[in-house]
Design a protein around this motif. Structure first.
Motif, mmCIF file in Angstrom:
data_model
loop_
_atom_site.group_PDB
_atom_site.id
_atom_site.type_symbol
_atom_site.label_atom_id
_atom_site.label_comp_id
_atom_site.label_asym_id
_atom_site.label_seq_id
_atom_site.Cartn_x
_atom_site.Cartn_y
_atom_site.Cartn_z
ATOM 1 N N THR A 123 4.696 -34.577 -29.197
ATOM 2 C CA THR A 123 3.658 -35.206 -30.001
ATOM 3 C C THR A 123 3.137 -36.430 -29.252
ATOM 4 N N LEU A 124 2.087 -37.004 -29.776
ATOM 5 C CA LEU A 124 1.559 -38.232 -29.203
ATOM 6 C C LEU A 124 2.617 -39.330 -29.231
ATOM 7 N N ALA A 125 3.397 -39.374 -30.284
ATOM 8 C CA ALA A 125 4.477 -40.371 -30.378
ATOM 9 C C ALA A 125 5.489 -40.185 -29.247
ATOM 10 N N ASP A 126 5.762 -38.943 -28.869
ATOM 11 C CA ASP A 126 6.694 -38.680 -27.769
ATOM 12 C C ASP A 126 6.157 -39.207 -26.441
ATOM 13 N N LEU A 127 4.837 -39.142 -26.252
ATOM 14 C CA LEU A 127 4.247 -39.612 -24.997
ATOM 15 C C LEU A 127 4.420 -41.110 -24.824
ATOM 16 N N ILE A 128 4.477 -41.815 -25.928
ATOM 17 C CA ILE A 128 4.642 -43.267 -25.876
ATOM 18 C C ILE A 128 6.123 -43.632 -25.883
ATOM 19 N N GLY A 129 6.865 -42.948 -26.724
ATOM 20 C CA GLY A 129 8.304 -43.168 -26.802
ATOM 21 C C GLY A 129 8.673 -44.629 -26.868
ATOM 22 N N THR A 130 9.580 -45.038 -26.007
ATOM 23 C CA THR A 130 10.045 -46.426 -25.978
ATOM 24 C C THR A 130 9.274 -47.256 -24.966
ATOM 25 N N LYS A 131 8.207 -46.715 -24.431
ATOM 26 C CA LYS A 131 7.444 -47.376 -23.365
ATOM 27 C C LYS A 131 6.211 -48.128 -23.880
ATOM 28 N N GLN A 132 6.087 -48.316 -25.188
ATOM 29 C CA GLN A 132 4.876 -48.919 -25.739
ATOM 30 C C GLN A 132 4.557 -50.271 -25.106
ATOM 31 N N GLU A 133 5.516 -51.162 -25.050
ATOM 32 C CA GLU A 133 5.270 -52.496 -24.499
ATOM 33 C C GLU A 133 4.855 -52.424 -23.026
ATOM 34 N N LYS A 134 5.542 -51.596 -22.263
ATOM 35 C CA LYS A 134 5.215 -51.469 -20.842
ATOM 36 C C LYS A 134 3.812 -50.892 -20.642
ATOM 37 N N LEU A 135 3.464 -49.892 -21.419
ATOM 38 C CA LEU A 135 2.136 -49.288 -21.314
ATOM 39 C C LEU A 135 1.040 -50.296 -21.661
ATOM 40 N N VAL A 136 1.241 -51.049 -22.731
ATOM 41 C CA VAL A 136 0.261 -52.064 -23.128
ATOM 42 C C VAL A 136 0.112 -53.100 -22.019
ATOM 43 N N ASN A 137 1.230 -53.540 -21.441
ATOM 44 C CA ASN A 137 1.172 -54.528 -20.357
ATOM 45 C C ASN A 137 0.438 -53.987 -19.136
#
Length: 148
Positions: A123-137
């Motif tokens: 799912t889209l949630a799986d693509l982000i997983g625990t990497k949300q902060e890193k991706l935003v940065n």
């Protein structure tokens, strides 16, 4: 298997929106973040609206948001919709002389089916997983680094 740029951009848009829950995001913001053409992005946005993945808001403070929870957006179903079900090869154009005895088309159809089946596990949630902060940065630093 190679995804169309359209599908790539659609996935990036959805990831960006999922990284900013509750915010209405401008199309220009996404275009800057990914160095995308605004015109091409508008076509992607229209398809995502038609597929009920995102909602648009008009006006000065308008923009887009996810229409569903990221966990409810299946990556495989979206890719299948955007890519279509066209076979990987066309043995009839031009007509291949070995068609009656060849199994290549069957093998490629099985591979394509497995490709979509694998994507449907996420799912889209799986693509982000625990990497949300890193991706935003990464996106913030990319725009701040002169791509704004």
């Amino acid at each position: 298997m190679h995804l169309k740029r359209f599908t790539d951009f659609a996935l990036r848009v959805l990831i960006y929106l999922a990284l900013h829950p509750g915010r209405t995001i401008s199309i220009n913001e996404i275009a800057r973040a990914f160095d995308m053409s605004r015109n091409h992005l508008l076509k992607v946005i229209n398809e995502l609206v038609a597929s009920e993945m995102i909602i648009t808001y008009r006006g000065k403070t308008g923009g887009i948001r996810l229409a569903r929870d990221p966990a409810a957006i299946n990556v495989g179903a979206l890719v299948r919709r955007l890519e279509g079900q066209a076979p990987l090869i066309n043995c009839a154009e031009p007509l291949c002389p070995i068609l009656p005895a060849c199994t290549l088309k069957q093998v490629l159809n099985e591979a394509q089916h497995a490709f979509f089946e694998q994507l449907e596990r996420y799912t889209l949630a799986d693509l982000i997983g625990t990497k949300q902060e890193k991706l935003v940065n990464l996106l913030t630093n990319h725009v701040a680094g002169g791509n704004a």
